[in-house]
Every structure is written in C-alpha cells, then in structure tokens.
Design an enzyme around this catalytic site. Sequence first.
Site, PDB file in Angstrom:
ATOM      1  N   TYR A 165      -1.763  -8.596  16.933  1.00  0.00           N
ATOM      2  CA  TYR A 165      -0.686  -8.035  17.756  1.00  0.00           C
ATOM      3  C   TYR A 165      -0.501  -8.837  19.044  1.00  0.00           C
ATOM      4  O   TYR A 165       0.440  -8.603  19.786  1.00  0.00           O
ATOM      5  CB  TYR A 165      -0.975  -6.556  18.057  1.00  0.00           C
ATOM      6  CG  TYR A 165      -1.118  -5.756  16.774  1.00  0.00           C
ATOM      7  CD1 TYR A 165       0.005  -5.359  16.067  1.00  0.00           C
ATOM      8  CD2 TYR A 165      -2.372  -5.463  16.241  1.00  0.00           C
ATOM      9  CE1 TYR A 165      -0.105  -4.675  14.873  1.00  0.00           C
ATOM     10  CE2 TYR A 165      -2.501  -4.772  15.049  1.00  0.00           C
ATOM     11  CZ  TYR A 165      -1.373  -4.386  14.365  1.00  0.00           C
ATOM     12  OH  TYR A 165      -1.490  -3.718  13.171  1.00  0.00           O
ATOM     13  N   CYS A 200       0.867  -1.171   0.000  1.00  0.00           N
ATOM     14  CA  CYS A 200       0.000   0.000   0.000  1.00  0.00           C
ATOM     15  C   CYS A 200       0.904   1.220   0.000  1.00  0.00           C
ATOM     16  O   CYS A 200       2.104   1.101   0.227  1.00  0.00           O
ATOM     17  CB  CYS A 200      -0.905   0.013   1.225  1.00  0.00           C
ATOM     18  SG  CYS A 200      -2.356   1.062   0.992  1.00  0.00           S
ATOM     19  N   CYS A 225      -3.710   6.114   0.169  1.00  0.00           N
ATOM     20  CA  CYS A 225      -3.200   4.782  -0.171  1.00  0.00           C
ATOM     21  C   CYS A 225      -2.664   4.660  -1.598  1.00  0.00           C
ATOM     22  O   CYS A 225      -2.239   3.580  -2.008  1.00  0.00           O
ATOM     23  CB  CYS A 225      -4.290   3.741   0.068  1.00  0.00           C
ATOM     24  SG  CYS A 225      -4.744   3.633   1.813  1.00  0.00           S
ATOM     25  N   GLU A 241     -16.624  -8.392  -2.979  1.00  0.00           N
ATOM     26  CA  GLU A 241     -15.189  -8.046  -3.116  1.00  0.00           C
ATOM     27  C   GLU A 241     -14.287  -9.293  -3.119  1.00  0.00           C
ATOM     28  O   GLU A 241     -13.491  -9.464  -4.030  1.00  0.00           O
ATOM     29  CB  GLU A 241     -14.760  -7.099  -1.987  1.00  0.00           C
ATOM     30  CG  GLU A 241     -15.198  -5.662  -2.182  1.00  0.00           C
ATOM     31  CD  GLU A 241     -14.252  -4.858  -3.070  1.00  0.00           C
ATOM     32  OE1 GLU A 241     -13.267  -5.434  -3.574  1.00  0.00           O
ATOM     33  OE2 GLU A 241     -14.507  -3.664  -3.269  1.00  0.00           O
ATOM     34  N   ARG A 255     -11.044   7.676   3.511  1.00  0.00           N
ATOM     35  CA  ARG A 255     -10.883   6.387   2.847  1.00  0.00           C
ATOM     36  C   ARG A 255     -12.190   5.712   2.483  1.00  0.00           C
ATOM     37  O   ARG A 255     -12.195   4.611   1.947  1.00  0.00           O
ATOM     38  CB  ARG A 255     -10.042   5.467   3.722  1.00  0.00           C
ATOM     39  CG  ARG A 255      -8.664   6.071   4.003  1.00  0.00           C
ATOM     40  CD  ARG A 255      -7.746   5.027   4.587  1.00  0.00           C
ATOM     41  NE  ARG A 255      -6.816   5.617   5.530  1.00  0.00           N
ATOM     42  CZ  ARG A 255      -5.498   5.725   5.322  1.00  0.00           C
ATOM     43  NH1 ARG A 255      -4.955   5.260   4.233  1.00  0.00           N
ATOM     44  NH2 ARG A 255      -4.734   6.271   6.223  1.00  0.00           N
ATOM     45  N   LYS A 292     -12.133  -5.162   3.335  1.00  0.00           N
ATOM     46  CA  LYS A 292     -11.506  -4.190   4.232  1.00  0.00           C
ATOM     47  C   LYS A 292     -12.487  -3.044   4.466  1.00  0.00           C
ATOM     48  O   LYS A 292     -12.870  -2.348   3.526  1.00  0.00           O
ATOM     49  CB  LYS A 292     -10.204  -3.675   3.632  1.00  0.00           C
ATOM     50  CG  LYS A 292      -9.524  -2.644   4.525  1.00  0.00           C
ATOM     51  CD  LYS A 292      -8.134  -2.306   4.020  1.00  0.00           C
ATOM     52  CE  LYS A 292      -7.495  -1.218   4.863  1.00  0.00           C
ATOM     53  NZ  LYS A 292      -6.142  -0.903   4.393  1.00  0.00           N
ATOM     54  N   CYS A 312       0.072   4.248   1.749  1.00  0.00           N
ATOM     55  CA  CYS A 312      -0.259   5.302   2.726  1.00  0.00           C
ATOM     56  C   CYS A 312       0.880   5.658   3.675  1.00  0.00           C
ATOM     57  O   CYS A 312       0.894   6.745   4.232  1.00  0.00           O
ATOM     58  CB  CYS A 312      -1.541   4.967   3.484  1.00  0.00           C
ATOM     59  SG  CYS A 312      -1.620   3.321   4.150  1.00  0.00           S
ATOM     60  N   ARG A 362      -2.457   4.003  12.775  1.00  0.00           N
ATOM     61  CA  ARG A 362      -2.006   5.185  12.033  1.00  0.00           C
ATOM     62  C   ARG A 362      -0.937   5.934  12.802  1.00  0.00           C
ATOM     63  O   ARG A 362      -0.071   6.555  12.206  1.00  0.00           O
ATOM     64  CB  ARG A 362      -3.214   6.044  11.646  1.00  0.00           C
ATOM     65  CG  ARG A 362      -3.996   5.325  10.547  1.00  0.00           C
ATOM     66  CD  ARG A 362      -5.252   6.001  10.079  1.00  0.00           C
ATOM     67  NE  ARG A 362      -5.926   5.097   9.130  1.00  0.00           N
ATOM     68  CZ  ARG A 362      -7.210   5.166   8.800  1.00  0.00           C
ATOM     69  NH1 ARG A 362      -7.974   6.104   9.342  1.00  0.00           N
ATOM     70  NH2 ARG A 362      -7.716   4.314   7.941  1.00  0.00           N
ATOM     71  N   LYS A 369     -10.990  -7.693   7.373  1.00  0.00           N
ATOM     72  CA  LYS A 369     -10.358  -6.742   8.289  1.00  0.00           C
ATOM     73  C   LYS A 369     -11.285  -5.579   8.568  1.00  0.00           C
ATOM     74  O   LYS A 369     -11.791  -5.014   7.606  1.00  0.00           O
ATOM     75  CB  LYS A 369      -9.065  -6.256   7.633  1.00  0.00           C
ATOM     76  CG  LYS A 369      -8.345  -5.172   8.384  1.00  0.00           C
ATOM     77  CD  LYS A 369      -7.209  -4.640   7.546  1.00  0.00           C
ATOM     78  CE  LYS A 369      -6.739  -3.338   8.181  1.00  0.00           C
ATOM     79  NZ  LYS A 369      -5.824  -2.633   7.337  1.00  0.00           N
TER      80      LYS A 369
HETATM   81  C1  PBG Z   1      -2.913   0.094   5.031  1.00  0.00           C
HETATM   82  C2  PBG Z   1      -3.180  -0.651   6.276  1.00  0.00           C
HETATM   83  C3  PBG Z   1      -3.841  -0.185   7.403  1.00  0.00           C
HETATM   84  C4  PBG Z   1      -3.852  -1.230   8.316  1.00  0.00           C
HETATM   85  C5  PBG Z   1      -3.178  -2.291   7.729  1.00  0.00           C
HETATM   86  N1  PBG Z   1      -2.790  -1.927   6.453  1.00  0.00           N
HETATM   87  C6  PBG Z   1      -4.361   1.143   7.707  1.00  0.00           C
HETATM   88  C7  PBG Z   1      -5.474   1.733   6.961  1.00  0.00           C
HETATM   89  O1  PBG Z   1      -6.028   1.172   6.033  1.00  0.00           O
HETATM   90  O2  PBG Z   1      -5.808   2.858   7.306  1.00  0.00           O
HETATM   91  C8  PBG Z   1      -4.482  -1.181   9.655  1.00  0.00           C
HETATM   92  C9  PBG Z   1      -4.060  -2.237  10.591  1.00  0.00           C
HETATM   93  C10 PBG Z   1      -4.408  -2.003  12.010  1.00  0.00           C
HETATM   94  O3  PBG Z   1      -5.191  -1.107  12.377  1.00  0.00           O
HETATM   95  O4  PBG Z   1      -3.878  -2.762  12.831  1.00  0.00           O
HETATM   96  N2  PBG Z   1      -1.583   0.032   4.639  1.00  0.00           N
HETATM   97 ZN    ZN Z   2      -3.139   2.258   2.750  1.00  0.00          ZN
END
Ligand code: PBG
Ligand code: ZN
Length: 328
Positions: free
Chosen positions: A315, A118, A128, A236, A220, A198, A120, A208, A251
């Site tokens: 985590y 990604c 992103c 999706e 987003r 997602k 971002c 973030r 997610k």
């Molecule tokens: C984007 C990405 C995000 C997370 C994983 N990959 C952030 C987003 O989409 O804003 C979030 C993971 C988390 O909150 O643990 N690269």
């Molecule tokens: Zn991203």
Amino acid sequence: MYPEKRMRRLRRRRLLPLFTEHHLRTDQLIAPLFVDEEAAAPVPIASMPGQARQTMDSVGEAAARLYAAGIRAVLLFGIPRTKDAAASSAYDETGVVQEAVRRVRAEVPNLVVITDVCACEYTDTGQCGIVGDCADGGPDLLNDESLALMQRIAVSHARAGADIVAPSCMLDGMVQAIRSALDAAGFEETLIMAYSSKFASALYGPFREAADSGCSCGERSTYQISPANGREAFVEPSLDAAEGADVLMVKPAGPYLDVIARVRTLDLPVAAYQVSGEYAMIRAAAERGWLDERAAALESLLAIRRAGADLIITYFAEDAARWLAEDA
Ligand code: PBG
Ligand code: ZN
C-alpha cells in the site's frame, strides 16, 4: 583479526554505493486497488489512511496516476453490490472486478493487471468459498466444491483482460484447477500468481474493513497456514510450483522473511505481500510522530527485497515511487 579486518572500510561515504547489495525499484512494486461497485465517489478507508475505495469511474484514473508514478502493476479487489452463498457476483461477466479490469486496460494499456481470485468479498458468510459442515463440527470451507467456483472466477477475470490471476483461498489443488480451466478456455497466456504461503494472520484486520470481507462464520485457520509453521509454508509453494504456478507469493511479508528466503530457493519469481496491518502499523506510528514514515516504510520494503522477494505488493507503492524518484 582486528586491526587488519576493518569492516568500516566498506562503509565510507563515497564507497558505500559500490557495496550496496540490494536495491528497491519502483517497477518492483505492485499497488493494490479497491473498487466499490456502489460508491459514487472515492471513499477513504479509515483503517488504512491514505487508501481509498475507488469507484467504477475513478479506478481508471487511479491506475493512470500509478502508472505515471512508475508503478507497472496493480492488484484489483472488488466490493460487489450483492453477496450470496454461491458468491455469484464473483464470476459475473459484468461484475465489479471484471468491469474494473476493462476500465483499467482501456485507460492504461501497458499496466499489468492482476486480480485477486477469492470469494470472501462475494459470499454472505465472508468465507473464501463454499461452506459446509466439516467432520470436526461447525462450518468449514469445502475444498473440492470451492475449486469449481475459483475456476469460474479466474476464467471470468481472464476473459475481462486480466494478465495475471492471483488465487488467495489456499485450497488444495487450486493452482492445477485454475490452470486447466484457463487453458481449456483458451487463456494459456494468463499467468497464475499463487498466494502460496498465506498465513492465518491478525495483520489482515484493516483489509477486512477495506474490502468488507469480515468473516462472520467459522474462521480461516482450517485453510490458511499457522504462523507457527515454517516447514508447511515451504511445502505449499513447492506444490503450487508443481501444479503450474508462474509466481509464488508469501503473505504477510515483514514477519515472514524466513519464509521468503526459503521460497526463493524454488527458482520461480517470488512476490511478497506487505499486508494492510503492516502498512497500518507504520502509518499509525508515523501519525503519532513515533516513526519517520518514509524511512520506516522504505526500510521495511528493502528488507523484504533482501530476504529474496522479486516483487512487493504494498500500500506504500505510490508513496515509495515518489520517495525513490526524489532520491534518484
Ligand atoms: C483474500 C485476501 C485477503 C487479503 C488479500 N486477499 C484477506 C484474507 O485472507 O482475509 C489481505 C490483504 C491485506 O491484509 O492487505 N481475498
Ligand atoms: Zn478470501
């Protein structure tokens, strides 16, 4: 039916293990790892107690520790030294993730290395991908322009030695674009784990801060799915499966168990991402003495398994590995 039908017969202490439907195993867990290109020493992440940004020199060791605990896969995120509109540090052959992949592969050859694909963390906007003005007015992520960027990022990760690339940008056509780019570059064996379902979730807040990917322009919700939409969250992954995804991901995980159960019917491996906010909620309540952390964390993970996830990105991976080993 009572008294003939007595469900409690199944729950007698000695018999209980025979009738346990689902299990949580350490080798089903994937640990996220953050790597900060500029850090001189590991930096604790305030919003995610117990987690830290690793340095280029400490990431191999962190991976080795996870492997020794029984974890068999990590998901790498990079915090680069420089950001720009084109996210050029994201596909730099000597970029933070590419270098981290090499270090981890060298240190722990048997560990499966997954990379988040990604932009971002690499764009100055925190978006992103490539941003332009959309028809509705205001900045928006440009779909087809951003696909080429994802192809470059994914190929650079594969070249560095990633086993699996995980595109998380929710662009239309992202799986097909990345598959064809990987194949053209000779990486037919590299898997794609698609962030398929997602959601535009408030639960990414702590991440973030961890990844320094705060969104400073637009939002987003034009590419991530609304938490209100379960049908859309099934279309999706159906498309991603048809485009050649090897693993489908849902997610966040805990609030979306219905989606996990539905994606399970697609007969591809399903991963669920227990995101930063899900982790932070349990940790914070435990710190206040309001929850038993170990019990709450293991219950949350087992519930995600019960819903149908084969793999869980969490985590809690390292802690759960220890807790499960203590129970064994
Ligand atoms: C984007 C990405 C995000 C997370 C994983 N990959 C952030 C987003 O989409 O804003 C979030 C993971 C988390 O909150 O643990 N690269
Ligand atoms: Zn991203």
